[in-house]
Structures are given as C-alpha cells and as structure tokens.
Scaffold this active site. Structure first.
Site, short mmCIF file in Angstrom:
data_model
loop_
_atom_site.label_atom_id
_atom_site.label_comp_id
_atom_site.label_asym_id
_atom_site.label_seq_id
_atom_site.Cartn_x
_atom_site.Cartn_y
_atom_site.Cartn_z
N GLY A 189 1.07 -1.66 -0.06
CA GLY A 189 -0.58 0.36 -0.08
C GLY A 189 0.80 1.40 -0.04
O GLY A 189 2.13 1.47 -0.62
N SER A 190 0.54 2.36 0.65
CA SER A 190 1.11 3.91 0.64
C SER A 190 2.48 3.74 1.50
O SER A 190 2.04 2.57 2.74
CB SER A 190 0.24 4.81 0.45
N THR A 191 2.70 4.48 1.28
CA THR A 191 4.27 4.42 2.25
C THR A 191 3.82 4.97 3.23
O THR A 191 4.93 4.71 4.57
CB THR A 191 5.38 5.78 1.56
N GLU A 205 5.40 -3.52 0.84
CA GLU A 205 6.26 -2.85 -0.44
C GLU A 205 5.27 -1.82 -0.73
O GLU A 205 3.70 -1.60 -0.56
CB GLU A 205 5.78 -4.02 -1.08
N THR A 214 0.88 5.10 5.16
CA THR A 214 0.37 3.69 5.64
C THR A 214 1.94 2.72 6.24
O THR A 214 1.56 2.39 7.37
CB THR A 214 -0.65 3.06 5.39
N GLY A 215 2.44 2.53 4.90
CA GLY A 215 3.47 1.57 5.28
C GLY A 215 4.49 1.85 6.81
O GLY A 215 4.87 1.48 7.56
N CYS A 221 2.08 0.23 -8.49
CA CYS A 221 2.92 1.10 -8.12
C CYS A 221 3.95 0.85 -8.71
O CYS A 221 5.00 1.36 -9.00
CB CYS A 221 3.72 -0.73 -6.68
#
Length: 474
Positions: A224-226, A246, A228-229, A280
């Site tokens: 997902g998004s950076t 990822e 949220t990561g 992505c």
C-alpha cells in the site's frame, strides 16, 4: 431445456457471489454491521460485506494461534500439497473472462505455483570432526496480510502462498474498497487448509490498526501507500513484529537516443497507463533524450489517443475508471494543477464527462520543471510527465532524486549504455527495454521509502521464516 441439476448449479453460483462473509476458524461468519464498496464504473453499490469488530479480530487471532501449533509441525510436503490443491481449486473456479482481470488471475496462479515449486531445505553451514552447524528455516507464527485495492487477488495470493508454505497461519485483510476477491479467496481456501490456517476479515478503517497492534501476530506483510507503511512500522516496533512493506513508487523510464521511437513509445505508454496508472511499479516519470524528444512525445500522443475508456466489461476497453472516489479526487488535484502551475499538456488534461463513474482521460504533461509536484509525487493515476535529458550523469541524478525507489527502466539498443545507466539507478527492480516484467519466481522489493523486504520468489518465502542455527556437538 436445462436440466434441474444445471439450474441448481447456476443458482448456487449466483448465490455464491451475492454472499460475502468473514472466514474464521474454518467457518463463514457474519457480522451485525455490514457495508458495501462502490462499483467505480457506474457509481452503484456492490454486495454487502462484514464490518469486523475487535471480538472478531480476537477470535480469528486465537484460531490462528491454535492452528499454528499443529500447522508448524506439519511436513513441508503436506503444506505444499494443500497449496497445490488450492491452486487447482482456483483454476476450476476462475470465471473472470475479462482481459485484464484474467491476466491478474493467471498471474496469481503462476505466483502460487512458483512458490509451490520451491524447497526449504536445511543448509549445512559448517562441519568438521567435532561440530556440525545447520541452518533451518522455521515459521514465524501468526501472520497478517494487508492487501491493497489495485490488485486484490494477485497480491493476496502472493502473501497467502509463502505464509502457509513456510508453516505460518495467515489472516487476510482485503482493502475496504475491494473486499470481495479476498473474502472469496479465503472461503475457497477452507476446502484445502485445516481450520484457522487461512482466515479473512473484512472491515472499515479500524480493522487494519486492530490487526497490526494485536499482540499475537509475529509477521505483517503490507502492500500500500508509504504513509500507511510508516504507521505500520511504528506499531510493529512495540512487539518487534517482522514486517514486509511494499509501498509507493515513482518509477522513472530513461529513453536513449537510439531507440525505435514508435515501438518504444507504444510500450512506454502501455506501462504508464495500464490499470489506469494504478500500479506501484508503473512508469511515473519519463526522461527522453533531447534529440528525439518531440518525435517521441508525438508518438506517445498518437498511441494514447487510441485508448478506449469505459466500463471494464465493455469490449476493447483499455482504461477503466480510477478505483475509488478518494483516489479520483487525488488525481483530479494534479489535473487542477495544470492551470495553476502553467504546465504544457501534450494530450488530455480535461476529464471526459462521465457522471456515473470515476473515469479520467489519460494525460501527458509536456516537459514540466523537475521540482513540480507531478514529477516529485506519485499520482497513482493516468497522468504522467515527459521530460528531456542530455547528459547521462545528469539524468541518473534526476531519476534518483526521490525518496522512492521501487522500479525503473532504461530503453536503448546499446546494451552497454543501458546497463551502465541501469546499474546506477536506486531502485529495487530495474529493467532494460521493458518495464514491470515481474517473473513469478523472482523476488521484488524497494529501496528507500518504497519498502522493506521482498515479495515473491525465494526471498518472499524466506520473509515468512526465521533462520535458526543448530550447533550440533559430535
């Protein structure tokens, strides 16, 4: 005239895809509260899905933990047999004939089969007359797979297969925007795996934090998004959970002066706008050598203008809608910047009037400044900047001038030049004369803020393992 059996089978299949429930401990479980996701092509509700509660999370965690005690002791051959049985079942249940949906389905099967072909063998690290040291790969425990909305089936399988094969149990959390494939995937898995080994929970925005902060899981695999990561990484630190992240990308494509302009422009455009740019690893920035810039730009425009936009069920459609309103509004913000920032538009720039769905016209921005938002950020939609370059060192520096580092590509007939450039790009995957050419047995991951760890291949399998070194005194 259809037989009673045929009618019954048809009705069962229709009902199957109108009923979506959580899979918990081998059972399909409903919840008191439900919600639905929106069909992005027509703006209408899809089927109702569960909204899980903290109690549902605890029940699934307890079941996964209980199943882990026996699943971890099962032989690798047995776990492989369960996975292969599941692959065969998915093949039988496919039922998605549309062009790109079929590709995703086929890739999911290929990736799981590639995992099933791997072997986790003990390795003798050192041996002499007195000591034998062996490395073995043990399962971590309960794992959580958090799946995004752009490839909901494929990315769920890329987490489910290595987790179970390594001896872990897994709880799949599909995106609230695309919960349907993940729930059905886990439902089918109940026919192949013991209860509690594969589970799935659907929910709202609360579910992800509940799962990642829970004390039981030992592993989180997130795509997902950076942004949220980073939150998941912070939460995981409290209990030292292993994580695979990822995240986002801002993939550059560097086009050298010697390419076949028409052929390369067509392929580059394809890798920019496939899945409406919602990949992505899609090309997000294009750097074209100044000697061919105008010809390359015009060729891209010609190919982009042939793309059919519409509902994915219609024949010949290449660009479907942006998946959800939140993402649509984000991409629309980049289109709004065109006038504010005085960007030149090669094609697109204005959205077609489709009030019923989240459709966007593919847009090519003509040579914007390097510090502009369209170059610095990832739109994750069908809008891409095209820029010129002259000097190799300069274009490498510009390509690396980002906190992202997921993928990149270099296009040239001179493989020495292409290899020289490619080896200096800061990205987890770099392709020459193609892009996004993922192989099922080859791991992928990111540099910098594009992620931590690997997915797919042996690297993806080992990400669900803990290396244990046995020191055996003779």
């Amino acid at each position: 005239m259809s037989s009673i059996t045929e009618v019954t089978e048809h009705t069962a299949k229709v009902d199957l895809f109108h009923n979506y429930q959580n899979s918990i401990n081998g059972n399909l479980v409903s919840t008191e509260l439900t919600r639905y996701a929106i069909n992005p092509a027509i703006g209408e509700p899809n089927e109702l899905v569960p909204i899980s509660t903290p109690q549902d999370v605890n029940t699934a965690m307890d079941a996964a933990q209980a199943a882990f005690t026996s699943w971890r002791k099962s032989s690798y051959e047995f776990r492989k047999a369960c996975l292969c049985k599941f692959i065969a079942l998915l093949t039988k249940e496919q039922g998605k004939p549309l062009k790109f949906a079929t590709v995703e389905y086929e890739k999911a099967i290929e990736c799981m089969q590639a995992f099933a072909d791997l072997e986790l063998k003990e390795e003798v690290v050192q041996e002499d007359d007195e000591t034998r040291i062996v490395c073995r790969y043990t399962p971590l425990g309960v794992s959580v797979g958090i799946v995004p909305w752009n490839f909901p089936l494929l990315l769920a399988c890329i987490k489910l297969a290595p987790a179970t094969l390594a001896g872990n149990t897994i709880i799949i959390k599909p995106s609230p925007f695309t919960p349907y494939c993940g729930l059905k995937l886990a439902e089918l898995a109940q026919e192949c795996f013991p209860p509690g080994v594969v589970q799935a929970l659907s929910g709202d925005d609360n579910l992800g934090p509940w799962l990642t902060a829970h004390p039981i899981p030992e592993k989180i695999s997130f795509t997902g998004s950076t942004a949220t990561g980073k939150k998941i990484l912070q939460v995981a630190a409290a209990t030292m959970k292993r994580v695979t992240l990822e995240c986002g990308g801002n993939d550059p494509a560097i086009i050298c002066s010697d390419v076949d302009i028409d052929e390369t422009a067509e392929r580059v455009a394809h890798f920019c706008f496939l899945n409406s740019g919602q990949i992505c690893l899609a090309i997000k920035r294009i750097y074209v050598h100044e000697s061919i810039y105008e010809a390359f730009r015009d060729a891209m425009v010609r190919f982009m203008n042939t793309y059919k936009i519409g509902n994915g069920v219609d024949e010949g459609v290449f660009l479907g809608p942006v998946q959800n309103k939140m993402q649509f509004d984000r991409v629309q913000g980049f289109l709004d910047d065109i006038e504010k920032e005085n960007w030149s538009v090669a094609t697109g720039g204005k959205n077609i009037d489709r009030s019923s769905g989240y459709f966007m016209t593919p847009t090519l921005i003509d040579n914007p400044p390097d510090d502009s938002r369209i170059v610095q950020e990832e739109p994750f939609g069908p809008i891409v900047p095209l820029m010129t370059w002259t000097n190799e060192d300069d274009v490498i520096s510009r390509a690396n001038d980002t906190r992202m580092g997921l993928g990149a590509s270099v296009w040239s007939r001179d493989l020495d030049q292409a290899g020289r450039i490619a080896r200096n790009i800061e990205a987890g995957s770099v392709w020459v004369n193609t892009h996004y050419a993922l192989q099922p047995a080859v791991p992928y991951g990111g540099h910098k803020e594009s992620g931590i760890g690997l997915e797919a291949g042996m690297g993806g399998l080992l990400a669900f393992c803990n290396p244990q070194y046995l020191h055996l005194k003779k």
